[in-house]
Enzyme design. Structure first.
Site, PDB file in Angstrom:
ATOM      1  N   ALA A 149      -7.496 -33.663  21.883  1.00 20.84           N
ATOM      2  CA  ALA A 149      -8.518 -33.781  20.825  1.00 20.84           C
ATOM      3  C   ALA A 149      -9.001 -32.430  20.284  1.00 20.84           C
ATOM      4  CB  ALA A 149      -9.714 -34.624  21.262  1.00 20.84           C
ATOM      5  N   ALA A 150      -8.341 -31.343  20.646  1.00 19.51           N
ATOM      6  CA  ALA A 150      -8.734 -30.047  20.053  1.00 19.51           C
ATOM      7  C   ALA A 150      -8.496 -30.069  18.542  1.00 19.51           C
ATOM      8  CB  ALA A 150      -7.949 -28.916  20.702  1.00 19.51           C
ATOM      9  N   GLY A 151      -7.346 -30.591  18.138  1.00 14.21           N
ATOM     10  CA  GLY A 151      -7.062 -30.683  16.699  1.00 14.21           C
ATOM     11  C   GLY A 151      -8.052 -31.600  16.000  1.00 14.21           C
ATOM     12  N   ASP A 152      -8.400 -32.705  16.639  1.00 13.70           N
ATOM     13  CA  ASP A 152      -9.377 -33.639  16.050  1.00 13.70           C
ATOM     14  C   ASP A 152     -10.737 -32.961  15.898  1.00 13.70           C
ATOM     15  OD1 ASP A 152      -7.404 -35.605  16.147  1.00 13.70           O
ATOM     16  OD2 ASP A 152      -8.041 -36.280  18.135  1.00 13.70           O
TER      17      ASP A 152
END
Ligand code: RIB
Length: 305
Positions: A251-254
């Site tokens: 979820a880093a990209g999210d």
């Protein structure tokens, strides 16, 4: 208050195992731990935008099961407008089977469940949310026909349209590009969309140039610890990543996408919004899980500059 950021996308329950390393084909591996955590790229981006300061609405579908109730409750607890999160009778809620290894890398298998029921008709039932939004975000965990519909409608309405093309397995339909204001792929997605190798800033720049030649206006390639590459027709700029010790990159990209959108909706410049999203994403990788790892606006503002 109406939602400034509207997300059309997925909600998954993440079934997360930590293990010393990712298993090989045919191998049985003893893991360290197991937890269930609210996730899904759409819902994660909604939580990120909300925690990072935006008023947010989510359009999506869950199954009529306990996971669906838990995912809706998780969004409501963040103050996210869930009037358009439908429960589909006889359907299971989307799940993601995730293994995170000791070096913080992950492998994910998703099963769409209710996410596969997010049709253009479902979205049309909440056109008023799109009409009142400033920023509309899609990913690729709901049907492609729905994503196409939302991109087109968002563009017609004059909204800022963001596509996070995740997961991507090949090029996007060429006629989508003119509807997208910001295309935000990671390295592997930029490579899948263009057929070019993307494992460096220079590779990201070449991929962004190819994507803009296809018609997209602005591209941000996220490169993990190598930062992000922002490209427009006029210029391109590399933004180095804040240095942190990664525990889990899920979820880093999210978090970046949600933070970037929240900052844009708040009137920040593109450069300010990218830096804000980068700090939020960096903080998220220092913690485990998808939605539990996403920081608040106060944490980002308190990050040493
Ligand atoms: O981007 C991370 C997300 O991908 C996880 O939360 C999982 O649900 C998958 O959708």
């Amino acid at each position: 208050m109406h939602a400034k950021v509207v997300i059309v996308g997925s909600l998954n329950m993440d079934l997360v195992t930590r293990a010393p390393r990712l298993p090989r084909a045919g191998e049985t591996l003893a893991g360290h731990s197991f937890v269930t955590v609210p996730g899904g790229k759409g819902a994660n981006q909604a939580v990120a935008a909300a925690r990072l300061g935006a008023s947010v609405a989510m359009i999506g579908c869950v199954g009529d099961d306990a996971y669906g109730e838990q995912l809706r409750a998780a969004l409501q607890a963040e103050g996210i407008d869930c009037q358009a999160v439908a429960s589909v009778a006889g359907e299971s809620t989307g799940v993601a089977l995730i293994v995170v290894d000791d070096s913080s890398q992950n492998a994910i298998v998703i099963v769409a469940g209710g996410n596969g029921q997010v049709t253009a008709q479902v979205v049309d039932g909440f056109d008023s949310l799109l009409s009142l939004a400033e920023v509309i975000i899609c990913q690729l965990e709901v049907p492609m026909a729905t994503v196409e519909h939302v991109l087109k409608r968002g563009h017609e309405l004059g909204k800022t349209v963001i596509l996070n093309p995740a997961p991507a397995s090949g090029p996007l339909p060429a006629h989508w590009y003119g509807w997208i204001d910001y295309l935000i792929p990671n390295e592997s997605e930029a490579s899948a969309l263009t057929g070019l190798p993307v494992d460096s800033v220079a590779g990201a720049d070449a991929a962004a140039t190819a994507l803009m030649a296809s018609g997209v206006r602005k591209v941000i390639v996220t490169l993990g610890e190598q930062g992000a590459l922002f490209a427009t027709h006029a210029h391109s700029q590399h933004f180095p990543a804040p240095k942190v010790k990664a525990v889990d990159t899920t979820a880093a990209g999210d978090t970046f996408v949600g933070g970037f959108a929240a900052a844009l909706a708040d009137g920040k410049s593109e450069a300010e919004a990218i830096l804000f999203g980068q700090i939020a994403a960096a903080l998220s990788v220092t913690r485990s899980g998808a939605q539990p790892s996403i920081p608040t606006v106060n944490e980002v503002q308190g990050y040493p500059s």
